[in-house]
Design a protein around this motif. Structure first.
Motif, PDB file in Angstrom:
ATOM      1  N   GLN A  93       0.864   4.336  -2.591  1.00  0.00           N
ATOM      2  CA  GLN A  93       0.830   5.738  -2.185  1.00  0.00           C
ATOM      3  C   GLN A  93       1.930   6.527  -2.901  1.00  0.00           C
ATOM      4  O   GLN A  93       1.716   7.665  -3.333  1.00  0.00           O
ATOM      5  N   ARG A 144      -8.981   3.353   2.152  1.00  0.00           N
ATOM      6  CA  ARG A 144      -9.830   2.152   2.115  1.00  0.00           C
ATOM      7  C   ARG A 144      -8.979   0.877   2.084  1.00  0.00           C
ATOM      8  O   ARG A 144      -9.306  -0.100   2.754  1.00  0.00           O
ATOM      9  N   ALA A 145      -7.863   0.921   1.338  1.00  0.00           N
ATOM     10  CA  ALA A 145      -6.990  -0.254   1.279  1.00  0.00           C
ATOM     11  C   ALA A 145      -6.409  -0.562   2.651  1.00  0.00           C
ATOM     12  O   ALA A 145      -6.289  -1.731   3.046  1.00  0.00           O
ATOM     13  N   LEU A 162      -1.778   7.063  -6.042  1.00  0.00           N
ATOM     14  CA  LEU A 162      -3.171   6.652  -6.182  1.00  0.00           C
ATOM     15  C   LEU A 162      -4.026   7.552  -5.290  1.00  0.00           C
ATOM     16  O   LEU A 162      -3.512   8.145  -4.330  1.00  0.00           O
ATOM     17  N   PRO A 163      -5.325   7.668  -5.580  1.00  0.00           N
ATOM     18  CA  PRO A 163      -6.167   8.593  -4.802  1.00  0.00           C
ATOM     19  C   PRO A 163      -6.107   8.302  -3.304  1.00  0.00           C
ATOM     20  O   PRO A 163      -6.076   7.143  -2.876  1.00  0.00           O
ATOM     21  N   ASP A 164      -6.101   9.371  -2.497  1.00  0.00           N
ATOM     22  CA  ASP A 164      -6.003   9.221  -1.044  1.00  0.00           C
ATOM     23  C   ASP A 164      -7.134   8.375  -0.483  1.00  0.00           C
ATOM     24  O   ASP A 164      -6.938   7.557   0.421  1.00  0.00           O
ATOM     25  N   LYS A 165      -8.349   8.590  -1.018  1.00  0.00           N
ATOM     26  CA  LYS A 165      -9.504   7.836  -0.531  1.00  0.00           C
ATOM     27  C   LYS A 165      -9.290   6.338  -0.741  1.00  0.00           C
ATOM     28  O   LYS A 165      -9.619   5.514   0.127  1.00  0.00           O
ATOM     29  N   LEU A 166      -8.722   5.974  -1.896  1.00  0.00           N
ATOM     30  CA  LEU A 166      -8.443   4.576  -2.188  1.00  0.00           C
ATOM     31  C   LEU A 166      -7.404   4.021  -1.217  1.00  0.00           C
ATOM     32  O   LEU A 166      -7.541   2.895  -0.712  1.00  0.00           O
ATOM     33  N   ILE A 167      -6.368   4.792  -0.924  1.00  0.00           N
ATOM     34  CA  ILE A 167      -5.310   4.338  -0.018  1.00  0.00           C
ATOM     35  C   ILE A 167      -5.882   4.089   1.369  1.00  0.00           C
ATOM     36  O   ILE A 167      -5.586   3.073   2.019  1.00  0.00           O
ATOM     37  N   ILE A 199       0.840  -1.205   0.000  1.00  0.00           N
ATOM     38  CA  ILE A 199       0.000   0.000   0.000  1.00  0.00           C
ATOM     39  C   ILE A 199       0.869   1.247   0.000  1.00  0.00           C
ATOM     40  O   ILE A 199       0.538   2.256  -0.636  1.00  0.00           O
TER      41      ILE A 199
END
Length: 860
Positions: free
Chosen positions: A767, A778-779, A771-776, A763
Motif C-alpha cells: 500500500q 483483494r489481497a 499499488l492499486p486500491d482494488k488490488l490491496i 500488504i
C-alpha cells in the motif's frame, strides 16, 4: 589487388607484431589506421571511414596533436593502442621512411589522461599458475611505480576476489594458461587479457626483488616486468622494490561482500557517492585518497597496528589547530608518486617540476607540525621524513616560476643557472635594445617618423619605409629586400650583422635550455626513491587526519577491542545512511553478540531497516579495523578475520546464474571459509525458491553455522517459523525491528528490540508503494481467508511449521495462524466504540449486552 605499395607493406609487417592492438601509424600530421583496424576504429570513435588504392583498403585517421583523446576512448573500452612513429628524418630516408612502435598503451599501462583517476590506483596484474594449484599474483601501478606480489593458496575463486579488490584493468598471463580460468575471470570481471611468456629479471632490475625469497613470487613479478619492458620501451627507473603481502594478514572481504556493503562504490550508479569511501574521504592529497581506498579494502587484523592508527586519530581530534594547520600544508602538496613516475618515463615538463618544488617546500612545515603533536608515532614520522632540501634548492635555482607547457620552446631556465645561457640571453636582449636604438637613429637621420625596423621568419630583420617617403632616403646606404603595395623594405650591412648575432643566439638558447632541462630531469631521477618514501609518509598522515576530521564532524567514538569475541555496540548508526539523511534523525540501535548470543535472528517488516541494521555492524567493524572511529555512543568489538554478507538479490546473467543460484553460491562461500572469528550477515536466505524449500534451507544454514562454525552471525528472515529455533539452539537469540499500525497503515519505528516480530505487514508495504486500491483490498481478502484456515489444502507439519501451497501467497503469515484479519472501516467503528466504553461504570449485564451488539455489527 595484386601488389601493395611499399608503405602498406611496411604497415602490415608492423601490424603483424601487434595483432591485438590498434596500430596508430604516423603519416605526416596524422595517425592512420587501415583494414580491420580502420573499420572497428571508425565505429568505436565515430569518425569517418574512407579508403585508398581505389577503394581496396579501408582507412581512417586522427590528427596527431589531438590523438590522446581518441586513444583514451579506446583504452576505456578495453582496447590497446600501438603508437608507430617515424624514427628517421624523411630528408635522409632511402625509400619508405623507417617506422617503429615506440609504445604500446594498454588499460593497465596508461600513464595519464582522463581514464586515470587521481585518487585511484591503476593496477596491471600478472597471474602465474603453478602445478600445485597455487597462483602467483603480481600487481604494478605504472603511474606510481608501486609493485606487490602474493601467493594464493585457495584456488581460482580467491584469485578472482583478489583481482576484483585490486581493480586491475588488465591481466597478463602465459600463452599456455588454462582457457577455463580466463573464461571464469572474464565472466566476472571487466579486464583486458594480455600474453607474456618471458619470466626472468634483467640484471638492472634485480634490486627490486632483493627482499623476495620465494621463487614463485619472483617468477610472477618477472612476467609482469617483462610485459612492461616490452610494451613501454622507455625508462622504468621509478619502479619501487616489490612488496610481499600475505592476504591472511588483513581482514578478508570477498568481492560479493564488498559490493553488498558498498565499500568503494554504490550499487545504484557505480559512483563513489553513497559508499563508505565517499563518507571517509576527507583526504587533501591524491596520494592520500589512493591509500585510503587501499586501507578500506584491506582492514587490519593486528591489534597493535590498529591502535597505533587510533592513537594518531585521537591526537588529531584533540589537537584541532595543529590538524587544521596540517590540512592547509597538505593542500600545497601535489601527487609526488605520479610526478616521480612522469620523471622516470621522460614525459615530465617544467610545470611538473614547479609542482614538485612547491610540494617539497611544504615538507619542513609538515615536519614542524608533526613535532608539535603529543604522540610518539607522529614524532617518529617527522624524524624519518626527508625534506629533500638539496633538490628543492636546485629546482628553485633552475626553473622559472611560470614556465611554458612545452619543453622545446625555451623560457624555462632561470637567469644565473648557466653561464653560456646567460651570454646568449645577453646577446638577444642587448641586440634587441640595439635595434630599437637603431630605429630611432634612422628616423632622425632620414626625417621619416614612420620608418620602422621589423622582423619576420622569412626575411629576418628589415627597415620599412612607405613609398611616400622613399625620396628622403640617402642613396647607396640601403639595399632593397622586399617590395610591398605601399612600402619598400630594406637592409643595411650593419643590420644584417646584428641579425645574425641575435638569431643565432635565440636558436642556441632554445636548444641549450632543452639540453639543460633534460640534464635536470636526469638529476631529479636520482631522488625518485626518496620522493616515493616521502609520498607514502604524507599519504599515511593524510588518511589519519581524514579519519579525525570525519570522527569530529559526525561525533564518532574510539572503539575498544576485546579478546572474548564480544560485540557490544551502544546506539550504533549506519554511517553512510546517516549522512545521506542530512537533517533527518537516524534511529540508533544497540547490538549485542556474545557467547550466549552468537546468532541474532532478525524479523520484522520489509523496509523496516533489517538490512541497514546488519550492514551497519559490518561497516562499524571495518571502520574500527582500519583505525577510524565509529558511529556509536560506545563499542567493544572483537577483531574479525573475515566478513561475509549475503544481502540483496541480483542475477549474474553473464555467468548464467539465477538470483537463487547467486544467493546459494555466496552463502556457500561463507559456510566454507568462515571461522569462529568471522562475521556473517545473511539476509532473507531461501526466498528464491518455494516456501518449504526456503525455510528448510534457512533453518539448516542457521543450524550449521551455530553448531559447526560458531561465527558471530546476523540472520534476517520473513520465515517467522524460524523464531522457534531460539528454544532449540542455545546461542541463537530473536530480535525484531518494531513497527506499529495506525489507521490501517504501518509506521516503521526502525528500533531493534528483543523477541520475535508479530507481523510482517507485507500488504501494508504494498500500500505504501501505491499499488492499486482494488488490488490491496483483494489481497486483504485472500490473506484473511488463508489465516482463517479456509484454504483448500491443509498444511502439513514439519520441523519448520510448513504452510499450505495457497498460504505461500503470503510468506508473512504469523505463527499458529493467530493474526487478526486486516482492519476495515466497519471494524474501526466497532473498535472506536469499544475504546469509548467505560467498563467501570457498567453492570455486568450492560457490558454483556454491549459486547453482543458489537459482535453483531462485526458479523453483519
Amino acid at each position: 589487388m595484386s601488389e601493395y605499395t611499399p608503405m602498406i607493406k611496411q604497415y602490415l609487417a608492423i601490424k603483424a607484431q601487434y595483432k591485438d592492438a590498434f596500430l596508430f601509424f604516423r603519416l605526416g600530421d596524422f595517425y592512420e589506421m587501415f583494414f580491420e583496424d580502420a573499420v572497428t576504429a571508425s565505429q568505436e570513435l565515430e569518425i569517418t571511414l574512407t579508403s585508398r588504392d581505389g577503394g581496396q583498403i579501408p582507412m581512417c585517421g586522427v590528427p596527431h596533436h589531438s590523438a590522446e583523446g581518441y586513444i583514451n576512448r579506446l583504452i576505456e573500452k578495453g582496447y590497446k593502442v600501438a603508437l608507430c612513429e617515424q624514427v628517421e628524418d624523411p630528408k635522409h630516408a632511402k625509400g619508405v621512411v623507417k617506422r617503429e612502435v615506440v609504445q604500446l598503451i594498454t588499460p593497465g599501462t596508461v600513464m595519464n589522461g582522463s581514464i586515470v583517476s587521481e585518487k585511484e590506483n591503476n593496477y596491471l596484474a600478472a597471474i602465474t599458475c603453478f602445478s600445485d594449484g597455487t597462483f602467483g599474483l603480481a600487481l604494478c601501478d605504472l603511474t606510481t611505480g608501486e609493485n606487490k606480489v602474493t601467493l594464493l593458496q585457495e584456488g581460482k575463486d580467491e584469485l578472482i576476489h583478489e583481482l576484483f579488490s585490486s581493480g586491475a584493468k588488465e591481466v597478463v598471463v602465459a600463452s599456455n594458461v588454462d582457457e577455463s580460468l580466463l573464461q571464469a575471470i572474464q565472466e566476472r570481471l571487466e579486464v583486458t587479457v594480455s600474453r607474456e611468456d618471458e619470466s626472468f629479471i634483467p640484471d638492472e632490475f634485480t634490486t627490486l626483488v632483493e627482499n623476495i625469497e620465494q621463487p614463485k613470487l619472483i617468477e610472477s613479478f618477472a612476467r609482469l616486468l617483462q610485459y612492461m619492458i616490452r610494451t613501454q620501451k622507455r625508462s622504468l627507473d621509478h619502479l619501487q622494490p616489490v612488496f610481499y603481502f600475505e592476504v591472511n594478514e588483513f581482514m578478508k572481504i570477498d568481492m560479493h561482500s564488498k559490493r553488498n556493503l558498498e565499500l568503494v562504490e554504490s550499487n545504484r550508479n557505480k559512483s563513489r557517492k553513497g559508499s563508505l569511501l565517499w563518507l571517509l574521504d576527507k583526504t587533501v592529497t591524491a596520494m592520500g585518497g589512493r591509500m585510503l581506498k587501499q586501507w578500506i579494502e584491506r582492514p587490519l587484523i593486528t591489534k597493535e597496528k590498529i591502535e597505533t592508527r587510533q592513537q594518531m586519530v585521537e591526537t588529531f581530534v584533540q589537537q584541532f589547530f595543529e590538524r587544521e594547520n596540517l590540512r592547509e600544508q597538505l593542500k600545497g602538496v601535489y601527487d609526488l608518486e605520479r610526478l616521480a613516475g612522469r620523471v622516470a618515463f621522460g614525459n615530465v615538463n617544467a610545470r611538473d617540476l614547479i609542482q614538485l618544488k612547491k610540494s617539497l617546500q611544504q615538507v619542513p612545515e609538515i615536519i614542524s607540525t608533526l613535532q608539535q603533536l603529543d604522540n610518539p608515532y607522529s614524532s617518529e614520522l617527522a624524524e624519518k621524513m626527508d625534506p629533500c632540501e638539496r633538490l628543492t634548492a636546485m629546482l628553485e635555482k633552475s626553473i622559472q616560476p611560470s614556465p611554458p607547457l612545452s619543453i622545446k620552446d625555451g623560457d624555462i631556465i632561470n637567469d644565473g643557472y648557466n653561464e653560456q645561457l646567460d651570454r646568449y640571453r645577453d646577446a638577444t636582449r642587448n641586440g634587441k635594445a640595439w635595434i630599437a636604438q637603431l630605429q630611432q637613429q634612422e628616423r632622425e637621420e632620414t626625417g621619416i617618423k614612420s620608418l620602422k625596423i621589423g622582423y619576420n621568419k622569412v626575411f629576418g630583420y628589415y627597415i620599412e619605409v612607405t613609398k611616400a617617403n622613399l625620396h628622403l632616403l640617402p642613396e647607396g646606404k640601403y639595399e632593397r629586400k622586399q617590395t610591398l603595395t605601399n612600402a619598400e623594405r630594406y637592409i643595411t650591412p650593419e643590420l644584417k650583422e646584428k641579425e645574425s648575432l641575435i638569431l643565432d643566439a635565440e636558436e642556441k638558447i632554445v636548444q641549450l635550455e632543452y639540453e639543460l632541462f633534460i640534464a635536470l630531469r636526469e638529476e631529479v631521477k636520482t631522488y625518485i626513491p626518496v620522493m616515493q618514501k616521502l609520498a607514502r609518509q604524507i599519504s599515511e598522515i593524510d588518511c589519519l587526519q581524514s579519519f579525525a576530521t570525519i570522527s569530529e564532524n559526525y561525533h564518532y567514538v574510539k572503539p575498544t577491542f576485546s579478546e572474548n569475541r564480544n560485540v557490544l555496540i551502544k546506539e550504533g548508526r549506519h554511517p553512510v545512511v546517516e549522512k545521506m539523511m542530512n537533517s533527518q534523525e537516524y534511529v540508533a540501535n544497540d547490538v549485542e553478540l556474545n557467547a550466549s548470543r552468537e546468532t541474532l535472528l532478525i524479523t520484522g517488516p520489509n523496509m523496516s531497516g533489517k538490512s541497514t541494521y546488519m550492514r551497519q555492524v559490518a561497516l562499524t567493524a571495518i571502520m574500527a579495523q582500519i583505525g577510524c572511529f565509529i558511529p556509536a555512543d560506545s563499542a567493544e568489538l572483537p577483531i574479525f578475520d573475515k566478513v561475509f554478507t549475503r544481502i540483496g538479490a541480483a542475477d549474474d546473467l553473464a555467468a548464467g546464474q539465477s538470483t537463487f543460484m547467486v544467493e546459494m553460491l555466496e552463502t556457500k562461500l561463507a559456510l566454507a571459509k568462515a571461522t569462529q572469528n568471522s562475521l556473517i550477515l545473511l539476509d532473507e536466505i531461501g526466498r528464491g525458491t518455494s516456501t518449504y524449500d526456503g525455510m528448510a534451507l534457512a533453518q539448516a544454514i542457521i543450524e550449521y553455522i551455530s553448531e559447526e562454525i560458531k561465527a558471530k552471525t546476523m540472520f534476517s528472515t520473513h520465515y517467522h517459523e524460524l523464531t522457534d529455533l531460539e528454544d532449540e539452539l542455545e546461542a541463537l537469540h530473536n530480535v525484531h525491528v518494531s513497527a506499529i499500525e495506525e489507521n490501517g497503515k504501518v509506521v516503521f519505528l526502525h528500533k531493534v528490540r528483543d523477541g520475535r516480530a508479530d507481523e510482517s505487514y507485507g500488504i501494508h508495504v504494498a500500500q505504501l508503494a501505491e499499488l492499486p486500491d482494488k488490488l490491496i483490498v483483494r489481497a486483504r481478502e485472500i490473506l484473511a481467508k488463508l489465516e482463517s484456515g479456509q484454504s483448500k489444502n491443509k498444511p502439513t507439519t514439519s520441523k519448520v511449521n510448513q504452510k499450505t501451497e495457497e498460504e505461500q501467497l503470503s510468506l508473512f503469515v504469523a505463527e499458529n495462524n493467530n493474526v487478526t484479519p486486516p482492519i476495515g472501516s466497519k471494524e474501526q467503528k466497532v473498535l472506536k466504540q469499544l475504546q469509548e466504553m467505560n467498563m467501570l461504570e457498567m453492570t455486568p449485564l450492560e457490558a454483556m449486552n454491549k459486547l453482543y451488539d458489537l459482535q453483531k455489527k462485526l458479523k453483519a
